[in-house]
Design a protein around this motif. Structure first.
Motif, PDB file in Angstrom:
ATOM      1  N   LEU A   1       3.402  53.853  74.696  1.00  0.00           N
ATOM      2  CA  LEU A   1       4.067  52.859  73.876  1.00  0.00           C
ATOM      3  C   LEU A   1       5.415  53.394  73.418  1.00  0.00           C
ATOM      4  O   LEU A   1       5.496  54.504  72.891  1.00  0.00           O
ATOM      5  N   ILE A   2       6.431  52.601  73.626  1.00  0.00           N
ATOM      6  CA  ILE A   2       7.790  52.959  73.240  1.00  0.00           C
ATOM      7  C   ILE A   2       8.247  51.990  72.158  1.00  0.00           C
ATOM      8  O   ILE A   2       8.246  50.773  72.367  1.00  0.00           O
ATOM      9  N   GLY A   3       8.617  52.505  70.995  1.00  0.00           N
ATOM     10  CA  GLY A   3       9.149  51.675  69.917  1.00  0.00           C
ATOM     11  C   GLY A   3      10.657  51.611  70.022  1.00  0.00           C
ATOM     12  O   GLY A   3      11.319  52.637  70.161  1.00  0.00           O
ATOM     13  N   LEU A   4      11.199  50.420  69.969  1.00  0.00           N
ATOM     14  CA  LEU A   4      12.640  50.225  70.078  1.00  0.00           C
ATOM     15  C   LEU A   4      13.145  49.511  68.832  1.00  0.00           C
ATOM     16  O   LEU A   4      12.564  48.500  68.414  1.00  0.00           O
ATOM     17  N   ALA A   5      14.199  50.042  68.232  1.00  0.00           N
ATOM     18  CA  ALA A   5      14.782  49.424  67.039  1.00  0.00           C
ATOM     19  C   ALA A   5      16.289  49.596  67.080  1.00  0.00           C
ATOM     20  O   ALA A   5      16.809  50.454  67.785  1.00  0.00           O
ATOM     21  N   ARG A   6      16.964  48.769  66.306  1.00  0.00           N
ATOM     22  CA  ARG A   6      18.409  48.892  66.186  1.00  0.00           C
ATOM     23  C   ARG A   6      18.787  48.563  64.756  1.00  0.00           C
ATOM     24  O   ARG A   6      18.042  47.907  64.044  1.00  0.00           O
ATOM     25  N   LYS A   7      19.922  49.051  64.336  1.00  0.00           N
ATOM     26  CA  LYS A   7      20.439  48.795  62.996  1.00  0.00           C
ATOM     27  C   LYS A   7      21.813  48.191  63.141  1.00  0.00           C
ATOM     28  O   LYS A   7      22.676  48.711  63.853  1.00  0.00           O
ATOM     29  N   THR A   8      22.007  47.058  62.499  1.00  0.00           N
ATOM     30  CA  THR A   8      23.290  46.364  62.520  1.00  0.00           C
ATOM     31  C   THR A   8      24.345  47.218  61.815  1.00  0.00           C
ATOM     32  O   THR A   8      24.038  47.857  60.806  1.00  0.00           O
ATOM     33  N   PRO A   9      25.576  47.228  62.328  1.00  0.00           N
ATOM     34  CA  PRO A   9      26.639  47.971  61.632  1.00  0.00           C
ATOM     35  C   PRO A   9      26.777  47.485  60.192  1.00  0.00           C
ATOM     36  O   PRO A   9      26.652  46.285  59.920  1.00  0.00           O
ATOM     37  N   GLY A  10      26.991  48.409  59.292  1.00  0.00           N
ATOM     38  CA  GLY A  10      27.114  48.040  57.883  1.00  0.00           C
ATOM     39  C   GLY A  10      28.041  48.991  57.152  1.00  0.00           C
ATOM     40  O   GLY A  10      28.576  49.935  57.729  1.00  0.00           O
ATOM     41  N   LYS A  11      28.183  48.738  55.866  1.00  0.00           N
ATOM     42  CA  LYS A  11      29.096  49.536  55.059  1.00  0.00           C
ATOM     43  C   LYS A  11      28.375  50.576  54.212  1.00  0.00           C
ATOM     44  O   LYS A  11      29.004  51.263  53.423  1.00  0.00           O
ATOM     45  N   GLU A  12      27.052  50.706  54.401  1.00  0.00           N
ATOM     46  CA  GLU A  12      26.313  51.668  53.591  1.00  0.00           C
ATOM     47  C   GLU A  12      26.708  53.098  53.964  1.00  0.00           C
ATOM     48  O   GLU A  12      27.202  53.355  55.058  1.00  0.00           O
ATOM     49  N   ALA A  13      26.472  53.998  53.042  1.00  0.00           N
ATOM     50  CA  ALA A  13      26.768  55.415  53.278  1.00  0.00           C
ATOM     51  C   ALA A  13      25.886  55.946  54.405  1.00  0.00           C
ATOM     52  O   ALA A  13      24.805  55.415  54.653  1.00  0.00           O
ATOM     53  N   ASP A  14      26.357  56.989  55.063  1.00  0.00           N
ATOM     54  CA  ASP A  14      25.612  57.563  56.187  1.00  0.00           C
ATOM     55  C   ASP A  14      24.203  57.977  55.791  1.00  0.00           C
ATOM     56  O   ASP A  14      23.254  57.769  56.539  1.00  0.00           O
TER      57      ASP A  14
ATOM     58  N   ARG B   1      22.025  54.874  55.585  1.00  0.00           N
ATOM     59  CA  ARG B   1      21.718  54.391  56.944  1.00  0.00           C
ATOM     60  C   ARG B   1      20.640  55.273  57.563  1.00  0.00           C
ATOM     61  O   ARG B   1      19.689  54.776  58.167  1.00  0.00           O
ATOM     62  N   THR B   2      20.756  56.574  57.392  1.00  0.00           N
ATOM     63  CA  THR B   2      19.754  57.494  57.933  1.00  0.00           C
ATOM     64  C   THR B   2      18.382  57.224  57.316  1.00  0.00           C
ATOM     65  O   THR B   2      17.370  57.187  58.026  1.00  0.00           O
ATOM     66  N   GLN B   3      18.334  57.021  56.006  1.00  0.00           N
ATOM     67  CA  GLN B   3      17.061  56.721  55.342  1.00  0.00           C
ATOM     68  C   GLN B   3      16.448  55.429  55.881  1.00  0.00           C
ATOM     69  O   GLN B   3      15.239  55.357  56.103  1.00  0.00           O
ATOM     70  N   LEU B   4      17.272  54.414  56.094  1.00  0.00           N
ATOM     71  CA  LEU B   4      16.773  53.142  56.627  1.00  0.00           C
ATOM     72  C   LEU B   4      16.232  53.321  58.045  1.00  0.00           C
ATOM     73  O   LEU B   4      15.167  52.791  58.391  1.00  0.00           O
ATOM     74  N   LEU B   5      16.953  54.074  58.869  1.00  0.00           N
ATOM     75  CA  LEU B   5      16.499  54.330  60.237  1.00  0.00           C
ATOM     76  C   LEU B   5      15.201  55.138  60.234  1.00  0.00           C
ATOM     77  O   LEU B   5      14.303  54.886  61.045  1.00  0.00           O
ATOM     78  N   GLU B   6      15.080  56.084  59.311  1.00  0.00           N
ATOM     79  CA  GLU B   6      13.843  56.861  59.195  1.00  0.00           C
ATOM     80  C   GLU B   6      12.662  55.958  58.846  1.00  0.00           C
ATOM     81  O   GLU B   6      11.561  56.119  59.378  1.00  0.00           O
ATOM     82  N   LYS B   7      12.889  54.982  57.959  1.00  0.00           N
ATOM     83  CA  LYS B   7      11.816  54.045  57.578  1.00  0.00           C
ATOM     84  C   LYS B   7      11.404  53.176  58.765  1.00  0.00           C
ATOM     85  O   LYS B   7      10.221  52.937  58.994  1.00  0.00           O
ATOM     86  N   ILE B   8      12.386  52.691  59.517  1.00  0.00           N
ATOM     87  CA  ILE B   8      12.087  51.884  60.702  1.00  0.00           C
ATOM     88  C   ILE B   8      11.252  52.700  61.687  1.00  0.00           C
ATOM     89  O   ILE B   8      10.234  52.230  62.205  1.00  0.00           O
TER      90      ILE B   8
END
Length: 115
Positions: free
Chosen positions: A1-14, A17-24
């Motif tokens: 099983l391969i999980g695929l996700a993406r994060k829309t470009p935004g103005k949040e601090a790096d 963004r890293t914390q959000l990607l870690e949660k995903i």
């Protein structure tokens, strides 16, 4: 099983963004029980899958690669593969791009099985 996700470009601090990607990534691993997580850290859902992640965005230890890594895996793997996305926009919102992706996957399956 391969999980695929993406994060829309935004103005949040790096770091945010890293914390959000870690949660995903954590959700994909714990809820969907995927073996690998592939993340596009900054792309629009309308961006063609084939064009994503050509520049070297830093992928943290929370992910095993990006969209280009997924395409490479499809070319190289000889095993069955299931791609898990959280919602359809995690892959693409462009029906033509989805059709191109499906054709690409089918072409790789046929290439493996009949060549």
């Amino acid at each position: 099983l391969i999980g695929l996700a993406r994060k829309t470009p935004g103005k949040e601090a790096d770091n945010v963004r890293t914390q959000l990607l870690e949660k995903i990534a954590a959700h994909l691993r714990t809820r969907s029980l995927v073996d690998k997580v592939l993340i596009s850290p900054s792309c629009k859902s309308s961006e063609p899958i084939e064009n994503r992640d050509h520049k070297e965005d830093v992928i943290g230890s929370y992910a095993d690669g990006n969209a280009q890594g997924m395409l490479d895996m499809l070319k190289k793997t000889r095993k069955s593969m299931v791609i898990v996305i959280i919602d359809y926009a995690g892959l693409t919102t462009d029906p033509d791009d989805l059709l191109l992706f499906i054709r690409y996957v089918i072409k790789e399956i046929l290439r493996y099985n009949f060549m």
